[in-house]
Scaffold this motif. Structure first.
Motif, PDB file in Angstrom:
ATOM      1  N   PHE A 115       0.846  -1.202   0.000  1.00  8.44           N
ATOM      2  CA  PHE A 115       0.000   0.000   0.000  1.00  8.44           C
ATOM      3  C   PHE A 115       0.881   1.252   0.000  1.00  8.44           C
ATOM      4  O   PHE A 115       1.798   1.394   0.809  1.00  8.44           O
ATOM      5  CB  PHE A 115      -0.922   0.015   1.219  1.00  8.44           C
ATOM      6  N   THR A 116       0.569   2.177  -0.906  1.00 10.42           N
ATOM      7  CA  THR A 116       1.371   3.389  -1.078  1.00 10.42           C
ATOM      8  C   THR A 116       0.476   4.624  -1.016  1.00 10.42           C
ATOM      9  O   THR A 116      -0.740   4.542  -1.235  1.00 10.42           O
ATOM     10  CB  THR A 116       2.113   3.351  -2.431  1.00 10.42           C
ATOM     11  N   PRO A 117       1.053   5.796  -0.734  1.00 10.97           N
ATOM     12  CA  PRO A 117       0.221   6.991  -0.536  1.00 10.97           C
ATOM     13  C   PRO A 117      -0.462   7.513  -1.789  1.00 10.97           C
ATOM     14  O   PRO A 117      -1.314   8.396  -1.688  1.00 10.97           O
ATOM     15  CB  PRO A 117       1.205   8.024   0.029  1.00 10.97           C
ATOM     16  N   ASN A 118      -0.131   6.977  -2.977  1.00 13.06           N
ATOM     17  CA  ASN A 118      -0.849   7.450  -4.161  1.00 13.06           C
ATOM     18  C   ASN A 118      -2.318   7.034  -4.148  1.00 13.06           C
ATOM     19  O   ASN A 118      -3.126   7.590  -4.883  1.00 13.06           O
ATOM     20  CB  ASN A 118      -0.160   6.989  -5.450  1.00 13.06           C
ATOM     21  N   TRP A 119      -2.682   6.076  -3.280  1.00 13.63           N
ATOM     22  CA  TRP A 119      -4.100   5.743  -3.112  1.00 13.63           C
ATOM     23  C   TRP A 119      -4.895   6.930  -2.585  1.00 13.63           C
ATOM     24  O   TRP A 119      -6.097   7.048  -2.856  1.00 13.63           O
ATOM     25  CB  TRP A 119      -4.265   4.553  -2.171  1.00 13.63           C
ATOM     26  N   PHE A 120      -4.253   7.818  -1.847  1.00 19.79           N
ATOM     27  CA  PHE A 120      -4.970   8.975  -1.304  1.00 19.79           C
ATOM     28  C   PHE A 120      -5.405   9.944  -2.399  1.00 19.79           C
ATOM     29  O   PHE A 120      -6.221  10.824  -2.144  1.00 19.79           O
ATOM     30  CB  PHE A 120      -4.096   9.694  -0.267  1.00 19.79           C
ATOM     31  N   ALA A 121      -4.867   9.799  -3.618  1.00 21.53           N
ATOM     32  CA  ALA A 121      -5.358  10.610  -4.731  1.00 21.53           C
ATOM     33  C   ALA A 121      -6.834  10.332  -4.986  1.00 21.53           C
ATOM     34  O   ALA A 121      -7.560  11.207  -5.478  1.00 21.53           O
ATOM     35  CB  ALA A 121      -4.536  10.334  -5.985  1.00 21.53           C
ATOM     36  N   ALA A 122      -7.295   9.123  -4.652  1.00 20.97           N
ATOM     37  CA  ALA A 122      -8.718   8.805  -4.806  1.00 20.97           C
ATOM     38  C   ALA A 122      -9.570   9.624  -3.848  1.00 20.97           C
ATOM     39  O   ALA A 122     -10.705  10.011  -4.179  1.00 20.97           O
ATOM     40  CB  ALA A 122      -8.956   7.313  -4.577  1.00 20.97           C
ATOM     41  N   THR A 123      -9.055   9.918  -2.659  1.00 21.92           N
ATOM     42  CA  THR A 123      -9.810  10.756  -1.721  1.00 21.92           C
ATOM     43  C   THR A 123      -9.815  12.213  -2.184  1.00 21.92           C
ATOM     44  O   THR A 123     -10.788  12.930  -1.942  1.00 21.92           O
ATOM     45  CB  THR A 123      -9.219  10.668  -0.295  1.00 21.92           C
ATOM     46  N   MET A 124      -8.758  12.628  -2.857  1.00 14.58           N
ATOM     47  CA  MET A 124      -8.737  13.978  -3.424  1.00 14.58           C
ATOM     48  C   MET A 124      -9.818  14.120  -4.492  1.00 14.58           C
ATOM     49  O   MET A 124     -10.589  15.080  -4.509  1.00 14.58           O
ATOM     50  CB  MET A 124      -7.370  14.286  -4.027  1.00 14.58           C
ATOM     51  N   GLY A 125      -9.851  13.148  -5.421  1.00 13.55           N
ATOM     52  CA  GLY A 125     -10.821  13.216  -6.502  1.00 13.55           C
ATOM     53  C   GLY A 125     -12.247  13.094  -6.035  1.00 13.55           C
ATOM     54  O   GLY A 125     -13.140  13.818  -6.507  1.00 13.55           O
TER      55      GLY A 125
END
Length: 388
Positions: free
Chosen positions: A33-43
């Motif tokens: 798991f990497t922090p680029n998943w948090f881009a989904a919360t941004m979108g």
């Protein structure tokens, strides 16, 4: 180059219906798991906020927006637990991210995702919970501001000291840790007017201006280098195609920050005996916001052309596709904000169109992300490959 392109190649075993088929075990979800998943919360968060400001009256639209915001809170909480678990159970692997020239940039997605939740407490929480929602938003905002500032300083320092970078490999992901501070600044402009104490209002307002200054000038300098890089070394690979939209993010957020800070400043300055500066702040906010909006239009057009070029050549899906959502969303919100400040109907029309585009893109990217998460394709940490 390692990076988002590493996320674009699902193994053949993943093409069944078995959940997490491409992973050796469910524990890999945490280990990879990497922090680029948090881009989904941004979108997701920016879509909720944009829908709440849609200029036309659509029955049920506000309820949908509020539901998305609540869903985003759950999503952010889940991602936080998964990423925290990675640091607890796979510490040696997790710390490899500090040396990775792409994945480390995505630390900025964490405070930016949180900022959409903070704004949601003001847009959706206040009607339900009143002052309690403002108190929660204020507490979260200070956490968000601290994280954003830390990302904006620590990640560039790692770039300067322990990572390997070259101009020909540069993409707009360099902007991610830097932009977080101006996102927090825009949130602060929205929060300040809701606070009851005049001194607290001034503190949040001035802090927000400082956060804006820590981000926007640096982001603009990165954009200059990015233009040079694309002129000399041409477009990035298809796996990084979504990064072309990231350039729109700091421009749109910078415009929105100036607009909301300028709108809040007169009353706050007056309440603190600084009325002479209120009109100037409002004027700078409006004129600066319009100028940045125009600059953003150029980047949006260029990003659209680049995306069209990649679509003709084939565009593999990866988590980087979430990079399409937040920049479009914040540009839409800035456009809708201008429509409330200027008697020009075109801003409302353009803003509404951008919100519709955002919703369509979110549906496509969200569906592809669910599919990839179910199969396990998207749980890949490039920094582990680099360390192997």
């Amino acid at each position: 180059m390692t990076g988002m392109t590493d996320l674009a190649h699902p193994p053949a075993a993943a093409f069944g219906l078995k959940p997490l088929a491409s992973l050796a075990s469910p524990r890999e979800v945490v280990r990879q798991f990497t922090p680029n998943w948090f881009a989904a919360t941004m979108g997701t968060g920016i879509l909720a906020l944009a829908l709440a400001q849609f200029p036309a009256q659509v029955p049920g639209l506000h309820a949908v927006a509020e539901g998305l915001w609540l869903f985003n809170i759950g999503l952010f909480g889940l991602f936080t637990l998964l990423y925290a678990a990675r640091w607890v159970f796979f510490f040696d692997g997790a710390r490899q991210i500090f040396g990775h020239s792409v994945m480390s940039m995505f630390f900025g997605c964490i405070p930016m995702g949180l900022a959409t939740i903070v704004n949601g407490f003001l847009a959706f929480g206040v009607p339900h919970w009143g002052p309690a929602a403002v108190h929660i938003a204020e507490a979260l905002w200070w956490v968000d501001a601290a994280m954003a500032l830390a990302c904006g300083i620590a990640v560039p320092f790692m770039m300067f000291t322990r990572q390997s970078h070259s101009i020909d490999q540069m993409t707009a992901v360099w902007l991610l840790p830097v932009v977080a501070a101006e996102v927090a600044a825009a949130s602060g402009g929205l929060l300040a007017g809701h606070l009851a104490d005049a001194h607290h209002q001034l503190t949040v307002l001035i802090t927000s201006y400082a956060l804006w200054a820590c981000s926007v000038p640096l982001a603009m300098s990165i954009l200059v280098i990015l233009v040079l890089r694309m002129a000399v070394h041409k477009l990035p690979p298809a796996g990084m195609a979504a990064s072309s939209w990231l350039a729109l993010g700091p421009i749109a957020t910078g415009a929105l920050g100036l607009l909301v800070l300028g709108e809040a400043a007169p009353a706050i300055f007056t309440a603190n005996g600084l009325s002479d500066y209120g009109a100037a702040a409002r004027g700078i906010g409006l004129v600066g916001g319009v100028l940045l909006w125009g600059y953003g239009f150029w980047w949006a057009a260029m990003a659209a052309l680049i995306t069209g070029r990649h679509l003709r050549e084939g565009l593999p899906f990866n988590l980087g596709w979430w990079g399409y959502t937040f920049p479009i969303g914040v540009y839409a919100v800035a456009t809708l904000k201008l429509s409330t400040l200027l008697p020009i109907p075109a801003f409302a029309v353009i803003g509404a169109g951008l919100v519709i585009v955002l919703a369509l893109v979110w549906l496509v990217v969200g569906a592809r992300t669910l599919r990839g998460a179910w199969r396990g394709d998207l749980f890949v940490a490039p920094c582990l490959k680099r360390a192997a």
